[in-house]
Design a protein around this motif. Structure first.
Motif, PDB file in Angstrom:
ATOM      1  N   ILE A 121       0.729  -1.225  -0.011  1.00  0.00           N
ATOM      2  CA  ILE A 121       0.287  -0.069   0.089  1.00  0.00           C
ATOM      3  C   ILE A 121       0.962   1.280  -0.013  1.00  0.00           C
ATOM      4  CG2 ILE A 121      -1.906   1.078   1.323  1.00  0.00           C
ATOM      5  CD1 ILE A 121      -2.367  -1.554   2.649  1.00  0.00           C
ATOM      6  N   GLY A 122       0.397   2.178  -0.879  1.00  0.00           N
ATOM      7  CA  GLY A 122       1.103   3.442  -1.007  1.00  0.00           C
ATOM      8  C   GLY A 122       0.245   4.527  -1.455  1.00  0.00           C
ATOM      9  N   ILE A 123       1.001   5.930  -1.837  1.00  0.00           N
ATOM     10  CA  ILE A 123       0.165   6.774  -2.397  1.00  0.00           C
ATOM     11  C   ILE A 123       0.177   7.032  -3.962  1.00  0.00           C
ATOM     12  CG2 ILE A 123       0.555   8.076  -0.338  1.00  0.00           C
ATOM     13  CD1 ILE A 123       2.341   9.802  -1.788  1.00  0.00           C
ATOM     14  N   GLY A 124       0.824   5.839  -4.819  1.00  0.00           N
ATOM     15  CA  GLY A 124       0.746   6.117  -5.800  1.00  0.00           C
ATOM     16  C   GLY A 124       2.338   6.359  -6.545  1.00  0.00           C
ATOM     17  N   ASN A 125       2.610   5.708  -7.376  1.00  0.00           N
ATOM     18  CA  ASN A 125       4.048   5.733  -7.929  1.00  0.00           C
ATOM     19  C   ASN A 125       4.965   5.487  -7.066  1.00  0.00           C
ATOM     20  OD1 ASN A 125       3.214   6.499 -10.835  1.00  0.00           O
ATOM     21  ND2 ASN A 125       2.630   8.513 -10.020  1.00  0.00           N
ATOM     22  N   GLU A 126       4.794   4.755  -5.997  1.00  0.00           N
ATOM     23  CA  GLU A 126       5.474   4.504  -4.984  1.00  0.00           C
ATOM     24  C   GLU A 126       6.362   5.751  -4.374  1.00  0.00           C
ATOM     25  OE1 GLU A 126       8.073   1.299  -5.557  1.00  0.00           O
ATOM     26  OE2 GLU A 126       6.506  -0.302  -5.915  1.00  0.00           O
ATOM     27  N   GLU A 127       5.768   6.910  -4.389  1.00  0.00           N
ATOM     28  CA  GLU A 127       6.271   8.158  -4.076  1.00  0.00           C
ATOM     29  C   GLU A 127       6.421   8.198  -2.421  1.00  0.00           C
ATOM     30  OE1 GLU A 127       3.844  11.568  -5.212  1.00  0.00           O
ATOM     31  OE2 GLU A 127       3.973  10.665  -7.442  1.00  0.00           O
ATOM     32  N   LEU A 128       7.221   8.921  -1.983  1.00  0.00           N
ATOM     33  CA  LEU A 128       7.656   9.239  -0.645  1.00  0.00           C
ATOM     34  C   LEU A 128       6.644   9.996   0.088  1.00  0.00           C
ATOM     35  CD1 LEU A 128      11.446  10.066  -0.859  1.00  0.00           C
ATOM     36  CD2 LEU A 128      10.509   8.156   0.393  1.00  0.00           C
ATOM     37  N   PHE A 129       6.258   9.454   1.373  1.00  0.00           N
ATOM     38  CA  PHE A 129       5.529  10.159   2.223  1.00  0.00           C
ATOM     39  C   PHE A 129       5.896   9.995   3.763  1.00  0.00           C
ATOM     40  CE2 PHE A 129       3.810   5.880   1.856  1.00  0.00           C
ATOM     41  CZ  PHE A 129       3.658   5.385   3.038  1.00  0.00           C
ATOM     42  N   ALA A 130       4.932  10.585   4.368  1.00  0.00           N
ATOM     43  CA  ALA A 130       5.275  10.689   5.851  1.00  0.00           C
ATOM     44  C   ALA A 130       4.199  10.002   6.809  1.00  0.00           C
ATOM     45  CB  ALA A 130       5.888  11.883   6.489  1.00  0.00           C
ATOM     46  N   PHE A 131       4.591   9.129   7.692  1.00  0.00           N
ATOM     47  CA  PHE A 131       3.578   8.688   8.701  1.00  0.00           C
ATOM     48  C   PHE A 131       3.618   9.813   9.798  1.00  0.00           C
ATOM     49  CE2 PHE A 131       4.853   4.304   7.167  1.00  0.00           C
ATOM     50  CZ  PHE A 131       3.611   3.977   6.857  1.00  0.00           C
ATOM     51  N   ALA A 132       2.392  10.030  10.478  1.00  0.00           N
ATOM     52  CA  ALA A 132       2.558  10.920  11.652  1.00  0.00           C
ATOM     53  C   ALA A 132       3.120  10.133  12.803  1.00  0.00           C
ATOM     54  CB  ALA A 132       1.223  11.339  12.257  1.00  0.00           C
ATOM     55  N   GLY A 133       4.414  10.650  13.433  1.00  0.00           N
ATOM     56  CA  GLY A 133       4.852   9.716  14.486  1.00  0.00           C
ATOM     57  C   GLY A 133       5.160  10.470  15.808  1.00  0.00           C
ATOM     58  N   LEU A 134       5.501   9.954  16.878  1.00  0.00           N
ATOM     59  CA  LEU A 134       5.694  10.547  18.131  1.00  0.00           C
ATOM     60  C   LEU A 134       7.194   9.815  18.536  1.00  0.00           C
ATOM     61  CD1 LEU A 134       2.588  10.309  20.091  1.00  0.00           C
ATOM     62  CD2 LEU A 134       3.302  12.222  18.896  1.00  0.00           C
TER      63      LEU A 134
END
Length: 204
Positions: A121-134
């Protein structure tokens, strides 16, 4: 939930996408599959140093922990209760971006999960993204070592993820690019709970 992530992009791609520099290039190692239960070091950006990409261990260890055994239970934090749970409430103001370009989830084909189908699972074209983290800084009282650790927030699943993660119906909080700075700067956590979501794409 979210226990298996992907970050297989090159260092230069990450630095360009997040307008930040990798602190220690020797720690950087792209992987097709980070298994959270091995508590790997993966690239993140903290609110302390938004211009720097650092490597923290997955599995948050709160500062008050006597040992690191809690990390197996803190890979994820439920966004609905994160501000009340002892494991996370002290870290709520310590925001980070967990860098990835995908994650894995398994759809159960029976009631006990003996038969499963794996999805990427991703956002399309295997583009980079960020999960919200602590994140947290924990000092080992026996060795004096400081361990830097993080957790990924999860929320109620959207329509796509409810079909895939059909036994718990959860999904990680993937941030819209325009919200990454807002997250780091301390925007209210509840603003990032479902129905907040991005357009995810899944394939077997």
């Amino acid at each position: 939930m979210c226990f298996h992530t992907i970050q297989n992009k090159l260092a230069v791609q990450i630095e360009k996408r997040f307008n930040a520099k990798i602190k220690d290039i020797n720690e950087f190692a792209p992987h097709e599959h980070f298994n959270g239960f091995t508590f790997p070091k993966t690239p993140i950006i903290t609110d302390e140093h938004p211009e720097v990409i650092e490597h923290y261990n997955w599995g948050l260890i709160p500062h008050w922990a006597k040992d690191d055994q809690i990390k197996a239970m803190t890979l994820n934090a439920r966004i609905e209760t994160v501000e009340e749970k002892p494991s996370f409430r002290d870290a709520v103001s310590h925001r980070c971006l967990v860098i990835a370009n995908g994650f894995y989830e398994w759809q159960w084909l029976d009631s006990k999960g003996k038969n499963k189908v794996k999805y990427k699972i991703g956002i399309g074209n295997e583009e980079l993204f960020a999960f919200a983290g602590l994140y947290s800084h924990w000092t080992d009282t026996h060795t004096g070592e400081i361990k830097n650790t993080y957790t990924i927030l999860t929320t109620e699943a959207n329509e796509l993820m409810a079909e895939i993660h059909n036994h718990k119906k959860r999904m990680p909080v993937v941030l819209h690019p325009e919200d990454e700075l807002r997250w780091l700067e301390g925007a209210p956590i509840k603003e990032f709970s479902f129905p907040y979501s991005v357009n995810l794409i899944a394939r077997k």
